[in-house]
Design a protein around this motif. Sequence first.
Motif, PDB file in Angstrom:
ATOM      1  N   THR A 111       0.824  -1.207   0.000  1.00 44.79           N
ATOM      2  CA  THR A 111       0.000   0.000   0.000  1.00 44.79           C
ATOM      3  C   THR A 111       0.859   1.257   0.000  1.00 44.79           C
ATOM      4  O   THR A 111       0.508   2.254  -0.634  1.00 44.79           O
ATOM      5  CB  THR A 111      -0.958   0.020   1.208  1.00 44.79           C
ATOM      6  OG1 THR A 111      -0.205  -0.119   2.423  1.00 44.79           O
ATOM      7  CG2 THR A 111      -1.982  -1.104   1.117  1.00 44.79           C
ATOM      8  N   ALA A 129      -5.292  -1.941   3.553  1.00 41.17           N
ATOM      9  CA  ALA A 129      -4.425  -1.802   4.726  1.00 41.17           C
ATOM     10  C   ALA A 129      -5.188  -2.032   6.026  1.00 41.17           C
ATOM     11  O   ALA A 129      -4.761  -2.812   6.887  1.00 41.17           O
ATOM     12  CB  ALA A 129      -3.777  -0.421   4.730  1.00 41.17           C
ATOM     13  N   LEU A 167      -7.698  -1.803  -7.532  1.00 37.99           N
ATOM     14  CA  LEU A 167      -6.416  -1.137  -7.321  1.00 37.99           C
ATOM     15  C   LEU A 167      -5.441  -1.370  -8.472  1.00 37.99           C
ATOM     16  O   LEU A 167      -4.684  -0.480  -8.849  1.00 37.99           O
ATOM     17  CB  LEU A 167      -5.784  -1.620  -6.017  1.00 37.99           C
ATOM     18  CG  LEU A 167      -6.321  -0.993  -4.736  1.00 37.99           C
ATOM     19  CD1 LEU A 167      -5.674  -1.643  -3.524  1.00 37.99           C
ATOM     20  CD2 LEU A 167      -6.064   0.496  -4.719  1.00 37.99           C
ATOM     21  N   ARG A 180       1.480  -4.989  -6.223  1.00 40.28           N
ATOM     22  CA  ARG A 180       0.071  -5.141  -5.840  1.00 40.28           C
ATOM     23  C   ARG A 180      -0.474  -6.517  -6.188  1.00 40.28           C
ATOM     24  O   ARG A 180      -1.364  -7.040  -5.510  1.00 40.28           O
ATOM     25  CB  ARG A 180      -0.763  -4.050  -6.517  1.00 40.28           C
ATOM     26  CG  ARG A 180      -0.620  -2.718  -5.814  1.00 40.28           C
ATOM     27  CD  ARG A 180      -1.605  -1.692  -6.274  1.00 40.28           C
ATOM     28  NE  ARG A 180      -1.588  -0.567  -5.353  1.00 40.28           N
ATOM     29  CZ  ARG A 180      -2.203   0.576  -5.566  1.00 40.28           C
ATOM     30  NH1 ARG A 180      -2.887   0.765  -6.686  1.00 40.28           N
ATOM     31  NH2 ARG A 180      -2.151   1.546  -4.668  1.00 40.28           N
ATOM     32  N   PRO A 202      -0.865   3.529   3.615  1.00 39.30           N
ATOM     33  CA  PRO A 202      -1.219   4.195   2.357  1.00 39.30           C
ATOM     34  C   PRO A 202      -1.248   5.703   2.482  1.00 39.30           C
ATOM     35  O   PRO A 202      -1.014   6.417   1.501  1.00 39.30           O
ATOM     36  CB  PRO A 202      -2.611   3.632   2.038  1.00 39.30           C
ATOM     37  CG  PRO A 202      -3.151   3.139   3.328  1.00 39.30           C
ATOM     38  CD  PRO A 202      -1.954   2.661   4.090  1.00 39.30           C
ATOM     39  N   ALA A 208      -6.911   1.341  -1.506  1.00 40.74           N
ATOM     40  CA  ALA A 208      -5.633   1.192  -0.809  1.00 40.74           C
ATOM     41  C   ALA A 208      -5.821   1.195   0.701  1.00 40.74           C
ATOM     42  O   ALA A 208      -5.229   0.369   1.419  1.00 40.74           O
ATOM     43  CB  ALA A 208      -4.677   2.303  -1.234  1.00 40.74           C
ATOM     44  N   THR A 235       0.514   3.479  -3.442  1.00 42.57           N
ATOM     45  CA  THR A 235      -0.046   4.833  -3.341  1.00 42.57           C
ATOM     46  C   THR A 235       1.017   5.895  -3.604  1.00 42.57           C
ATOM     47  O   THR A 235       0.715   6.955  -4.160  1.00 42.57           O
ATOM     48  CB  THR A 235      -0.681   5.074  -1.954  1.00 42.57           C
ATOM     49  OG1 THR A 235       0.263   4.734  -0.941  1.00 42.57           O
ATOM     50  CG2 THR A 235      -1.937   4.249  -1.776  1.00 42.57           C
TER      51      THR A 235
END
Length: 473
Positions: A41, A164, A111, A230, A180, A160, A45
Amino acid sequence: MPLCHPRPQNKPRGDSVHHSPPEEEITPARDTEHRRVAAATIIGTAIEWYDYFLYAMAAALVFRQLMFSGLSSGASTIVAFLTVGISFLFRPLGAFLAGHYGDKIGRRKVLMLTLIVMGTATALIGLLPTYETIGAASPILLITLRIIQGISAGGEWGGAVLMAVEHAPVRQRGLYGACPQIGVPAGLLLASGVLAVMSQIAPGDAFLTWGWRVPFLLSFLLIIVGAWIRHSVEESPVFVEMAELAETESAPVKTLFRKHSPLVFVAALIFAGNSAVGYMTTGGYIQGYATDPDGPVGLSRDDVLWAVTGSAVTWLIFTLFAGWFSDRVGRRTSYIIGFILQFLGVLVVFPLVNTANVGLFFLGIGFLTLGLGLTYGQQAALYAEIFPASIRFSGVSISYAIGAIVGGAFAPMIAAWLVQTTGTTNAVTVYLGAMTLIGLAAVLSLRDRSGIPLGPEHEAEQNVSPIRWLSRT
């Protein structure tokens, strides 16, 4: 303070936290997965926001000269910042789409898509011809790609933060949720740092000719890195449980607004109070104001970029601290402290910037990031805990997108207009102070729900409104 992926602790919570969930058994396998999700994350991000902030900085430093050169100096500055804000108008569209599909098909798939879309749009900006080459087609293409960035950003954040927080140990949601969140200052750090390096590699006219393009083209490589990272993480356990119980909403956005409209409004105002102030640097306004050769400050581009890079480090540190701190004192209390410090930062930032001293410039924006971090690190956990599981992706994404419009969307343009109209930054200070107080008032309207169970089997408890004057949604 522990790192972002610490070994879970079994310490009791403070009195301000209203839920006392049972201790979780953390196996080595789960601990490893927690760490992997935290790392994914942060990196994912950071890449997304690198792309997004890179545009905002280039708008102040490059685009107003290269893409909007057909306008006067003052008009080109305002229009350049307007294109920064236009993308925010499309973030709700991305939030609606990502929220709908994130609550139906999963957080992870959404994502992956947002990362690819954002990175591709950013890289294509690096290939755009200038206004002198293709005329009006240049700003039109630039705005189109910025809109695509906005749609992607609208869907990125919600997915994101839920990956998390929903993976996190109950007693460390704030800390893991900050992972994130620190991707945002990390993205600012990366964007300003790469621009600063390129400004030295390609100084003067070379930066305007080709140097600015390199950071955008770098996004091609970052897409590959981010997608690989990811792809390695598992789907959110809350969504897996929802799918197993067949409890996903058929129309999550509709349900969200039918049952939780006041909550969306309050949550949006919390972020608006942070983002209006944050976009003074992430939106490129302070960079443009401080480097304007016709302005009152007149600092060099290199000095400003390095100072902003340094402030991104302090923002990152206090964002991570805020997540950890909120696990100790509760989301609400940590927010109240954060908004008070942010208000103080607003009062001093422009007086220090206007000294035209590089050291005081850094001190001003660095102190501002203290409050920004303390009103941002805990946001992921707070948002996740106030919305029910079946509509959580929609709730956090749409609230965040609306808050971004109300707060950060046109903050740089408003600041530029206020300075041109009044001839002073005092009006900007009043504007940012008012937005900070609005965020504080929104936080005060909520009960603390730190530690509330997030799974779909607790929907009844989650559906009780956290707004203090409402007993039910």
